[in-house]
Scaffold this active site. Sequence first.
Site, PDB file in Angstrom:
ATOM      1  N   THR A   1       0.783  -1.654 -10.930  1.00 50.79           N
ATOM      2  CA  THR A   1       0.123  -1.696 -12.226  1.00 50.79           C
ATOM      3  C   THR A   1       0.962  -0.910 -13.229  1.00 50.79           C
ATOM      4  OG1 THR A   1      -1.915  -1.225 -13.441  1.00 50.79           O
ATOM      5  CG2 THR A   1      -1.397   0.253 -11.620  1.00 50.79           C
TER       6      THR A   1
ATOM      7  N   HIS B   1      -5.189   7.633   2.962  1.00 50.22           N
ATOM      8  CA  HIS B   1      -4.817   8.493   4.087  1.00 50.22           C
ATOM      9  C   HIS B   1      -5.260   7.932   5.432  1.00 50.22           C
ATOM     10  CE1 HIS B   1      -2.706  12.150   2.993  1.00 50.22           C
ATOM     11  NE2 HIS B   1      -3.318  12.100   1.825  1.00 50.22           N
TER      12      HIS B   1
END
Length: 182
Positions: free
Chosen positions: A98, A151
């Site tokens: 983006t 994560h």
Amino acid sequence: REKTGGSFTAYAVKAVALALQKHKNLNVTLEGGEFVYHEEVNIAVAVDTPKGLMAPVIRDADKLSIQELTRHINDFQEKGLRGEITLQEQSNHSFTVTNLGALGIQYFTPIINPPDPAILAVGSIETELHITEDGRVEPRKVGHLTLVFDHRVVDGAPAAKFLATIKEFLENPENMEKGLSA
């Protein structure tokens, strides 16, 4: 758009695509609690449309030139303005890029586009003063990147190495067409 014939977003997509080849642990999606590893490099590109944010996918982005990537991105932007981006065009990606740099935004923190493990935010390119090793002050163009990652899929150190590879490619764009690490 740069005079070289490619948009900065295209350079970022190419750098990410080549980095995904080198860091295969990030070319994975999390689907139903399972890791799905991908051989092909399909990258979604965020596009502002009258219907809101959409992220159509550039398939096999690692195999395309900067000019081809720029054409895809420009086509997506035009289709987005017309409201013609389909759900099919937004499927089967493993990473998203983006770019709000053209709007003058230096840094921002995007939300990961499921099922991707990460998203790269591209901020503006600014001229900053740099002190050389011999003490001279020179202007230098500096770009701003933010990597947001899940994560559950990747830890900080491997994500940082991935981002460092992207940085290397962007600082040495001549290596991108060759697919070489800087």
